[in-house]
Design an enzyme around this catalytic site. Structure first.
Site, PDB file in Angstrom:
ATOM      1  N   HIS A  92      -0.962   6.720  -5.607  1.00 46.47           N
ATOM      2  CA  HIS A  92      -0.554   5.743  -4.676  1.00 46.47           C
ATOM      3  C   HIS A  92      -0.162   6.323  -3.202  1.00 46.47           C
ATOM      4  O   HIS A  92      -0.594   5.762  -2.244  1.00 46.47           O
ATOM      5  CB  HIS A  92       0.799   5.310  -5.236  1.00 46.47           C
ATOM      6  CG  HIS A  92       0.743   4.144  -6.248  1.00 46.47           C
ATOM      7  ND1 HIS A  92       1.264   3.260  -6.803  1.00 46.47           N
ATOM      8  CD2 HIS A  92      -0.732   3.880  -7.034  1.00 46.47           C
ATOM      9  CE1 HIS A  92       0.821   2.528  -7.667  1.00 46.47           C
ATOM     10  NE2 HIS A  92      -0.251   2.875  -7.755  1.00 46.47           N
ATOM     11  N   SER A 126       4.460  10.083   1.818  1.00 45.43           N
ATOM     12  CA  SER A 126       5.180   9.197   2.287  1.00 45.43           C
ATOM     13  C   SER A 126       5.731   8.051   1.197  1.00 45.43           C
ATOM     14  O   SER A 126       6.770   7.582   1.446  1.00 45.43           O
ATOM     15  CB  SER A 126       4.459   8.347   3.300  1.00 45.43           C
ATOM     16  OG  SER A 126       3.147   7.924   2.756  1.00 45.43           O
ATOM     17  N   ASP A 186      -3.948   3.725 -22.913  1.00 44.48           N
ATOM     18  CA  ASP A 186      -5.047   4.319 -23.845  1.00 44.48           C
ATOM     19  C   ASP A 186      -4.282   4.290 -25.336  1.00 44.48           C
ATOM     20  O   ASP A 186      -3.553   5.348 -25.478  1.00 44.48           O
ATOM     21  CB  ASP A 186      -5.613   5.468 -23.606  1.00 44.48           C
ATOM     22  CG  ASP A 186      -6.201   6.198 -24.739  1.00 44.48           C
ATOM     23  OD1 ASP A 186      -6.448   5.389 -25.886  1.00 44.48           O
ATOM     24  OD2 ASP A 186      -6.640   7.648 -24.664  1.00 44.48           O
TER      25      ASP A 186
END
Ligand code: HEM
Ligand code: NAG
Ligand code: NAG
Ligand code: NAG
Ligand code: NAG
Ligand code: NAG
Length: 343
Positions: free
Chosen positions: A82, A92, A259
């Site tokens: 991300h 950030s 998974d």
């Protein structure tokens, strides 16, 4: 919202997390430098002089963290992804909001970025500030610890270049347009990844990060709550998921492994699952359904070596996305706060 294991149906845990002790099988492989991003003057030995214990401190903090290794690994890996996809790999994502604006962390999509991952980065930063104050960026801590957690749970090793500077700002509203979502079509996802310089194949390889970690019910409920479950889901699997997500609106910690077969291990099971109708998110399964990406899913399902090699190269590339230098970055003293927080 902090994800807890109590919310996860253990019927899905064929292999339990405890079968994977927090032991490092870190293999030192020196991969020749094949990446040459434009402003990338990062180097693997960046802290050799200024903070010689850097990698040792990171490694020790990561392995000392209590909890199932795959849980910790998943949190950090997702955080890194991300971060790199928003403003570039500049940490950030770690900045907390200030009275003037909300930060990336406050955006709804960040709900599931686990507090554990933030905690580990803070622990590492604290140790580094003692050992070599003001030297190591939070962005490099995130990059190095991501590598370490991936190898910790059985994933491939790769070269981590260092020397990133931390960004000075973090804006919540930028999150939405940059991150892929579970209902995205392949085209949506491809354009997001292409914008960051990734090929279709690299996108499929990086999605293999879903070999560990969990997704909350809201991310896949639309596939199971109709009168007929999504025909792309294995019927039995869909039934199990319905059970897991009963009352998810009351208890939003309800989640399932991305998974379900080997949730504690970084392997190519994620791709094999898709062939069996066990791709949890619509965005996972779509990679198998779409003819443009299906050959890559099949390749990785059949050849873990190919997956590991491509994942490793793609992670090196991910770590170079939007990297900042001295002119647009700094070494933050606290990872949750730019040095001049009022600016
Ligand atoms: C291709 C598009 C992608 C989509 C649409 C997507 C979407 C999602 C969603 C919806 C979740 C569940 C979040 C939750 O409910 O807590 C998730 C989890 C996760 N994602 Fe992705 N993701 C994508 C790509 C990636 C990539 C490239 C990586 C890393 C290389 C990654 C790593 C992870 C990890 C490790 C988790 C588990 C987090 C945890 O257990 O705390 N994802 N993703
Ligand atoms: C299923 O869930 C989706 C997403 O939350 C919602 O929009 C839809 O109305 C639900 N359908 C049923 C039949 O409950
Ligand atoms: C995908 O490929 C298969 C087999 O080659 C073909 O039958 C199918 O029509 C293709 N689907 C799309 C949407 O192009
Ligand atoms: C699997 O992939 C590796 C790496 O690309 C390759 O060297 C190997 O020949 C492949 N194995 C098979 C059985 O195709
Ligand atoms: C690369 O080096 C130059 C000159 O030393 C410096 O100005 C720049 O900030 C560096 N870039 C990165 C990304 O570290
Ligand atoms: C880990 C983290 O900072 N999560 C935040 C994501 O956004 C929500 C909503 O604003 C915050 O409450 C969380 O703290």
């Amino acid at each position: 919202m902090k994800a807890s294991y109590s919310g996860i149906d253990i019927r899905l845990m064929i292999l339990t997390m405890s079968s994977f002790p927090p032991v490092f099988f870190l293999v030192l492989v020196f991969i020749p430098c094949i990446l040459s991003a434009p402003e990338a003057n990062l180097t693997a030995d960046y802290y050799e002089e200024t903070c010689p214990d850097f990698s040792k401190i990171v490694r020790e903090a990561v392995s000392a963290k209590e909890g199932p290794p795959a849980r910790i690994a998943a949190g950090i890996l997702r955080l890194f992804f991300h971060d790199c996809f928003l403003e570039g790999c500049d940490a950030s994502v770690l900045i907390s909001k200030n009275p003037l604006h909300e930060s990336e962390r406050d955006n709804e999509i960040n709900h599931s970025l686990t507090e554990d991952a933030f905690e580990i980065v803070t622990t590492i930063k604290t140790a580094l500030e003692k050992s070599c104050p003001g030297v190591v960026s939070c962005a490099d801590i995130l990059a190095q610890s991501t590598h370490d957690v991936v190898t910790m749970v059985g994933g491939p090793t790769y070269e981590v270049k260092l020397g990133r500077k931390d960004g000075r700002e973090s804006k919540a509203h930028k999150v939405g347009a940059n991150l892929p979502l579970p209902h995205h079509t392949t085209n949506n996802m491809v354009s997001l990844f292409e914008r960051k310089g990734f090929t279709l194949k690299e996108m499929v390889a990086l999605s293999g990060g879903h070999t560990i970690g969990i997704a909350h019910c809201k991310d896949f409920i639309s596939r199971i709550n109709g009168t007929e479950p999504d025909p792309d889901l294995d019927a039995q699997y869909a039934e199990v998921l319905k059970g897991v997500c009963k009352d998810y609106t009351v208890d939003d910690t309800k989640a399932s492994f991305l998974d379900p077969v080997t949730p504690g291990k970084f392997d190519n099971m994620y791709y094999k699952n898709m062939e069996k109708g066990m791709g949890l998110l619509a965005s996972d399964f779509i990679l198998f359904k779409d003819n443009s990406t299906k050959p890559f899913v099949e390749l990785y399902a059949n050849n873990e070596t190919a997956f590991f090699e491509d994942f490793a190269r793609a992670m090196e590339k991910l770590g170079m996305v939007g990297v900042k230098g001295d002119e647009d970055g700094e070494v933050r003293l606290r990872c949750d706060n730019p040095n001049n927080a009022d600016a």
